[in-house]
Structure formats: structure tokens, C-alpha cells
Write a protein that holds these residues in place. Structure first.
Motif, PDB file in Angstrom:
ATOM      1  N   PRO A 196      41.288  58.391  11.529  1.00 30.34           N
ATOM      2  CA  PRO A 196      40.075  59.121  11.890  1.00 30.34           C
ATOM      3  C   PRO A 196      39.733  59.056  13.372  1.00 30.34           C
ATOM      4  O   PRO A 196      38.878  59.801  13.844  1.00 30.34           O
ATOM      5  N   THR A 197      40.404  58.168  14.111  1.00 28.01           N
ATOM      6  CA  THR A 197      40.142  58.026  15.545  1.00 28.01           C
ATOM      7  C   THR A 197      41.289  57.246  16.164  1.00 28.01           C
ATOM      8  O   THR A 197      42.315  56.998  15.520  1.00 28.01           O
ATOM      9  N   PHE A 198      41.129  56.828  17.413  1.00 23.46           N
ATOM     10  CA  PHE A 198      42.174  56.083  18.110  1.00 23.46           C
ATOM     11  C   PHE A 198      42.343  54.689  17.514  1.00 23.46           C
ATOM     12  O   PHE A 198      41.445  54.147  16.870  1.00 23.46           O
ATOM     13  N   ASP A 199      43.506  54.085  17.762  1.00 23.62           N
ATOM     14  CA  ASP A 199      43.713  52.699  17.377  1.00 23.62           C
ATOM     15  C   ASP A 199      42.757  51.788  18.140  1.00 23.62           C
ATOM     16  O   ASP A 199      42.289  52.134  19.234  1.00 23.62           O
ATOM     17  N   LYS A 200      42.501  50.605  17.604  1.00 20.59           N
ATOM     18  CA  LYS A 200      41.512  49.700  18.188  1.00 20.59           C
ATOM     19  C   LYS A 200      41.947  49.101  19.512  1.00 20.59           C
ATOM     20  O   LYS A 200      41.102  48.633  20.279  1.00 20.59           O
ATOM     21  N   ARG A 201      43.242  49.101  19.792  1.00 23.18           N
ATOM     22  CA  ARG A 201      43.734  48.393  20.967  1.00 23.18           C
ATOM     23  C   ARG A 201      44.024  49.303  22.159  1.00 23.18           C
ATOM     24  O   ARG A 201      44.812  48.978  23.035  1.00 23.18           O
ATOM     25  N   ILE A 202      43.394  50.441  22.205  1.00 21.97           N
ATOM     26  CA  ILE A 202      43.561  51.322  23.359  1.00 21.97           C
ATOM     27  C   ILE A 202      43.076  50.608  24.615  1.00 21.97           C
ATOM     28  O   ILE A 202      42.032  49.931  24.615  1.00 21.97           O
ATOM     29  N   LYS A 203      43.807  50.774  25.716  1.00 24.78           N
ATOM     30  CA  LYS A 203      43.417  50.143  26.979  1.00 24.78           C
ATOM     31  C   LYS A 203      42.017  50.594  27.381  1.00 24.78           C
ATOM     32  O   LYS A 203      41.692  51.779  27.294  1.00 24.78           O
ATOM     33  N   PRO A 204      41.178  49.648  27.812  1.00 17.82           N
ATOM     34  CA  PRO A 204      39.768  49.966  28.058  1.00 17.82           C
ATOM     35  C   PRO A 204      39.539  51.011  29.145  1.00 17.82           C
ATOM     36  O   PRO A 204      38.513  51.690  29.133  1.00 17.82           O
ATOM     37  N   TRP A 205      40.463  51.153  30.071  1.00 13.85           N
ATOM     38  CA  TRP A 205      40.266  52.163  31.121  1.00 13.85           C
ATOM     39  C   TRP A 205      40.813  53.532  30.704  1.00 13.85           C
ATOM     40  O   TRP A 205      40.563  54.524  31.364  1.00 13.85           O
ATOM     41  N   VAL A 206      41.569  53.574  29.614  1.00 15.07           N
ATOM     42  CA  VAL A 206      42.135  54.831  29.124  1.00 15.07           C
ATOM     43  C   VAL A 206      41.187  55.533  28.162  1.00 15.07           C
ATOM     44  O   VAL A 206      41.004  56.757  28.224  1.00 15.07           O
ATOM     45  N   LEU A 207      40.557  54.771  27.271  1.00 14.19           N
ATOM     46  CA  LEU A 207      39.758  55.357  26.196  1.00 14.19           C
ATOM     47  C   LEU A 207      38.629  56.266  26.684  1.00 14.19           C
ATOM     48  O   LEU A 207      38.501  57.401  26.189  1.00 14.19           O
ATOM     49  N   PRO A 208      37.791  55.851  27.652  1.00 14.92           N
ATOM     50  CA  PRO A 208      36.712  56.743  28.087  1.00 14.92           C
ATOM     51  C   PRO A 208      37.236  58.056  28.668  1.00 14.92           C
ATOM     52  O   PRO A 208      36.657  59.126  28.423  1.00 14.92           O
ATOM     53  N   ASP A 209      38.307  57.972  29.440  1.00 18.18           N
ATOM     54  CA  ASP A 209      38.881  59.170  30.048  1.00 18.18           C
ATOM     55  C   ASP A 209      39.337  60.145  28.968  1.00 18.18           C
ATOM     56  O   ASP A 209      39.008  61.353  28.993  1.00 18.18           O
ATOM     57  N   LEU A 210      40.076  59.647  27.989  1.00 20.78           N
ATOM     58  CA  LEU A 210      40.583  60.525  26.942  1.00 20.78           C
ATOM     59  C   LEU A 210      39.450  61.057  26.069  1.00 20.78           C
ATOM     60  O   LEU A 210      39.435  62.241  25.701  1.00 20.78           O
ATOM     61  N   THR A 211      38.496  60.212  25.746  1.00 21.82           N
ATOM     62  CA  THR A 211      37.354  60.646  24.929  1.00 21.82           C
ATOM     63  C   THR A 211      36.596  61.779  25.610  1.00 21.82           C
ATOM     64  O   THR A 211      36.205  62.764  24.967  1.00 21.82           O
TER      65      THR A 211
END
Length: 342
Positions: A196-211
Motif C-alpha cells: 500500500p506504500t513504500f517499504d519502511k526502510r526508505i532512506k530518510p532523505w529520499v522519501l520526502p522527495d519522492l512523496t
């Protein structure tokens, strides 16, 4: 087959953990050779061209040799340069592009058969360390079209996809970073994942950008969707609600992770747990249930590759040395995180 070479230990795999094991063994006085089907740190050559490691350089260093860079985190190119220096500095005997095809015998004498450019060779050794990693064995979806020319299980860079329709399958770091890089390269990107969403271990600086890119519509997202098939039109997915959809694609990246290659271990008689993929071994000494056969690196973790990475895998050789010397296994120095790389 050429004449036999005699060794104390043969290490199979010249990734960072295999090199680290070779350093520990050589320092302890064991005559050691490292054999790899590819080049030194072959897996890192397969990383995206502009990849940056999660870890700091110090935590990726081997044998106490400083890993000096100008930035806080090393790049793929930094790592390749450093690990070449490691081989030269420690004068490691690394046989590149020499594939191990069989391990036979029993302690204290094993015969390791290798092949390079059609020529076969036999290496005799008292012990064997299997550090084969996982990069060469991607998790296959086993769907029609997975082997088409425009489908890949690895991602390097996005230039070739400029103004092309691309579908990225996966919800982890590799998929997230590939989707962003492709978008920045001018591709029309859709990210699809069975969850339903990204995996929990996405790099913290990547997730906001992709979201943010997904929220603004720059990158498409297809959640709760499993790949049913791939063809010249694109990727056909089946959603959890039973509906189906076609995601148009000129290029498809199946970034679904990798599983460790345990074929050599299984062939020599090491049981592999069907549920976890973990070879049967002593956690303290890393010796398998076949005396004289050891494992090192990510192969220890089975299907959960995020349990072992360079930060802690670089100490596996010390445990193997202790076992060969009849000493107590040393404690692994603490590490600050439980994930490395994609």
C-alpha cells in the motif's frame, strides 16, 4: 585441467566482505586466495552510476586502511577506487573472472574446481569461505515477459529513458532512487508496488522527495498492484480489488531485490532453511554444519539481506580466523544502523 594449487583457505567472492575475510586470514598467517566470477566488488559496479552510500566512509573501510573522501558519504566511484586500493595495499591474491563450479571433499582437504575462459583448474584447501553475496541472483517474478529486452533487474542511470515511458516495480530504496533519477532525466515514470506504500526502510532523505513528486503528479504511483505479465505495450498489473490495468512502458525495471546464491553450499551438503534461506551454521564461528566450510557476508542473512551489510560483515573474517586457530570468537564491534545500500 591444470595442476593443483595448495592453499590454507579459499575465499569465494571478492566483495567487501570477502576481501575483509581475506585480510583477516592473511594477517593471521593463513595462505589465502580469493576467487570471484566477476571483478573485485562486482556488486558495487552494478549500483546506479551516481549512487551514494548510506554509510560513512569509515564504516565501509577494511583492515584499518583509511577511506578518505571529501564528502560525508562515499559515492559508487569512491568505493570502487577504495576497494582497488585495499587489494593492492594488503597484497591480496584475487583471481578475477574465475568462476567456482564445485566444492568437493571434506576437511582437512577440499578441492575447489574453477573455470576461467574455458580453462578448468583445481585448488586444494584446508578450509573454504563462501562469501558469494546476492547481486547475481535477482528475485524473479516468474511472469510472462520478464525476459524481454526492455526489462531489467538492475538500474544504472536514466539518460537512455529521456522522454520514454518507464515503469519501476518495487517499493524499496533501489526503486525509489531509480524513479527519482529517471524523472530528473526526463522520463515519464510510474512506480508500482504490491504493497500500500513504500517499504519502511526508505532512506530518510529520499522519501520526502519522492512523496512530493508523486503528490504533484510528476511521478505516477500504482499501489497494491502485482505484476501479471509484461509485453511490448507495458506492464499489466492486477490490483488487490481484482481490477486489472495496463501501465504503458518503453522500459521496465524490476527492482525487487536479490536472494543469496547458495548453490555451492547446497551442493557440498550444507542444509538451507527453506523459510529463511539461511545456511545452517554456528552463529559464533560462522562454520557451517560441514566442518571446514564457512560463510561470510550477506549470505549469512538468507532472504533478509538487510541484516548483514558491509558495516558488520567486514568483521566476519575475524570469527573465522578464531575458529581456525582454536580461539574464542571475538565480539563484533557495535554498528549504528541496520541497513546499507539499496
Amino acid at each position: 585441467m591444470t595442476a593443483r594449487d595448495g592453499w590454507d583457505v579459499v575465499v569465494i567472492g571478492a566483495g567487501p566482505c570477502g576481501l575483509a575475510a581475506g585480510i583477516s586470514l592473511t594477517r593471521a598467517g593463513f595462505r589465502t586466495v580469493i576467487v570471484d566470477a566477476g571483478c573485485v566488488v562486482q556488486a558495487i559496479t552494478q549500483y546506479p552510476t551516481h549512487a551514494t552510500f548510506f554509510s560513512t566512509a569509515e564504516k565501509l573501510s577494511l583492515g584499518g586502511l583509511p577511506f578518505v573522501i571529501s564528502e560525508s558519504k562515499p559515492t559508487r566511484r569512491d568505493a570502487l577506487t577504495y576497494y582497488r586500493a585495499v587489494v593492492s595495499y594488503f597484497d591480496l591474491d584475487v583471481r578475477q573472472y574465475e568462476r567456482v563450479t564445485a566444492i568437493e571433499g571434506a576437511a582437512p582437504r577440499f578441492t575447489i574446481t574453477t573455470e576461467r575462459r574455458g580453462a578448468r583448474k583445481a585448488l586444494d584447501a584446508r578450509a573454504v569461505v563462501v562469501a558469494t553475496g546476492y547481486w547475481g541472483s535477482p528475485n524473479l517474478l516468474n511472469v510472462p515477459g520478464e525476459d524481454l529486452p526492455h526489462v531489467s533487474h538492475a538500474y544504472h542511470e536514466g539518460h537512455h529513458a529521456f522522454q520514454q515511458k518507464v515503469v519501476v516495480i518495487g517499493g524499496g530504496n533501489s526503486a525509489a532512487e531509480a524513479a527519482l533519477d529517471l524523472w530528473r532525466s526526463g522520463a515519464h515514470v510510474t512506480l508500482s508496488h504490491f504493497g500500500p506504500t513504500f517499504d519502511k526502510r526508505i532512506k530518510p532523505w529520499v522519501l520526502p522527495d519522492l512523496t512530493n513528486r508523486i503528490a504533484e503528479g510528476s511521478i505516477g504511483a500504482s499501489w497494491n498492484a502485482r505484476v501479471a505479465s509484461i509485453d511490448h505495450e507495458g506492464v499489466r498489473v492486477r490490483r488487490d480489488d481484482g481490477s486489472e490495468a495496463l501501465l504503458p512502458a518503453d522500459h521496465v525495471y524490476l527492482l525487487t531485490g536479490y536472494s543469496p546464491n547458495v548453490d555451492l553450499l547446497r551442493a557440498v551438503g550444507v542444509p538451507i532453511d527453506a523459510a529463511t534461506g539461511i545456511p545452517s551454521h554456528d552463529a559464533a564461528t560462522l562454520e557451517t554444519t560441514v566442518p571446514g566450510v564457512f560463510i561470510a557476508g550477506v549470505v549469512i542473512a538468507g532472504y533478509d539481506a538487510n541484516r548483514v551489510f558491509i558495516e558488520n560483515g567486514r568483521y566476519h573474517g575475524d570469527r573465522i580466523v578464531a575458529r581456525l586457530q582454536g580461539a574464542s570468537a571475538p565480539e563484533t564491534p557495535g554498528v549504528s544502523r541496520d541497513l546499507d545500500g539499496g
